[in-house]
Design a protein around this motif. Sequence first.
Motif, mmCIF file in Angstrom:
data_model
loop_
_atom_site.group_PDB
_atom_site.id
_atom_site.type_symbol
_atom_site.label_atom_id
_atom_site.label_comp_id
_atom_site.label_asym_id
_atom_site.label_seq_id
_atom_site.Cartn_x
_atom_site.Cartn_y
_atom_site.Cartn_z
ATOM 1 N N ASP A 156 39.644 39.941 25.412
ATOM 2 C CA ASP A 156 39.747 41.078 26.137
ATOM 3 C C ASP A 156 40.412 40.948 27.448
ATOM 4 O O ASP A 156 41.048 41.512 28.152
ATOM 5 C CB ASP A 156 38.278 41.708 26.129
ATOM 6 N N HIS A 202 35.468 38.056 24.193
ATOM 7 C CA HIS A 202 35.525 38.027 25.536
ATOM 8 C C HIS A 202 36.944 37.616 26.263
ATOM 9 O O HIS A 202 37.721 38.226 26.891
ATOM 10 C CB HIS A 202 34.605 37.127 26.177
ATOM 11 N N GLU A 233 38.689 44.190 38.497
ATOM 12 C CA GLU A 233 37.461 44.065 38.133
ATOM 13 C C GLU A 233 37.295 44.601 36.684
ATOM 14 O O GLU A 233 37.644 45.848 36.651
ATOM 15 C CB GLU A 233 36.308 44.260 38.744
ATOM 16 N N ASP A 234 36.650 43.973 35.594
ATOM 17 C CA ASP A 234 36.541 44.689 34.290
ATOM 18 C C ASP A 234 35.253 45.344 34.676
ATOM 19 O O ASP A 234 34.680 45.434 35.843
ATOM 20 C CB ASP A 234 36.507 43.866 33.222
ATOM 21 N N GLU A 235 34.723 46.026 33.403
ATOM 22 C CA GLU A 235 33.280 47.030 33.500
ATOM 23 C C GLU A 235 32.053 46.161 33.900
ATOM 24 O O GLU A 235 31.234 46.629 34.187
ATOM 25 C CB GLU A 235 33.472 47.671 32.370
ATOM 26 N N LYS A 236 32.234 44.871 33.775
ATOM 27 C CA LYS A 236 31.030 44.049 33.985
ATOM 28 C C LYS A 236 31.105 43.429 35.434
ATOM 29 O O LYS A 236 30.124 42.658 35.740
ATOM 30 C CB LYS A 236 30.750 42.925 32.790
ATOM 31 N N GLY A 237 32.201 43.713 36.158
ATOM 32 C CA GLY A 237 32.401 43.121 37.415
ATOM 33 C C GLY A 237 33.341 41.903 37.308
ATOM 34 O O GLY A 237 33.271 41.323 38.482
ATOM 35 N N HIS A 238 33.584 41.354 36.409
ATOM 36 C CA HIS A 238 34.509 40.086 36.397
ATOM 37 C C HIS A 238 36.047 40.383 36.990
ATOM 38 O O HIS A 238 36.542 41.193 36.625
ATOM 39 C CB HIS A 238 34.601 39.563 34.854
ATOM 40 N N LYS A 239 36.109 39.557 37.941
ATOM 41 C CA LYS A 239 37.474 39.641 38.873
ATOM 42 C C LYS A 239 38.560 38.968 37.748
ATOM 43 O O LYS A 239 38.134 37.702 37.472
ATOM 44 C CB LYS A 239 37.249 39.252 40.038
#
Length: 185
Positions: free
Chosen positions: A80, A77, A16-22
């Motif tokens: 990244d 986005h 997961e990234d820092e925003k919680g995106h898996k």
Amino acid sequence: DREKLSENCLWLFSREDEKGHKYSVGFFIDKEGHLTPQTHYAFCFFPTKAVTELNFIIHAPFLLTDSREGIRAGVQHNIDMISLLSKLAADSLVHLKDIGQSKSVPLIDDNIFDIVPYDSSKFGDVNSKDSISFMPFYTVIKKAFKNEAIILSLEHDYVCSAKAYWGGTDNSQLAEVFSNDQLQF
């Protein structure tokens, strides 16, 4: 159980990234449990039409084009996400090596070059506004091969590229005559 493996089995690695995106990368395996190349479009909860030129699968919450078929290029986005996915793919190679050693199935062997990107000419410009580039996979995986002990030697241990050599299939006797220490420079 190796007898029960189907053609659709894979080793899936997710973070997961820092925003919680898996986001995930997956490496397919054959019925014997060895890695096998499979080409798929990039996934964003469903298959897109974005050609990756990768022989493994990727999934991330990309920002898509209006038709929802492509990944928007030039969007930070998505740039990244590609960067995170490429790092995950490279890190996964180390995990695959470790998994293979624990299961006595060398997942990382000479056939790994059927799976990982090794030809930079297949990838477009990272800064393109026309199409998303998967070049970071080539760059980051190449760096992993240089710095991580993930290349199988004849002694069945793993080395980084500085201690590796490639004898080729026509020169297999070369590797039998000289040791790894004698061949490295």
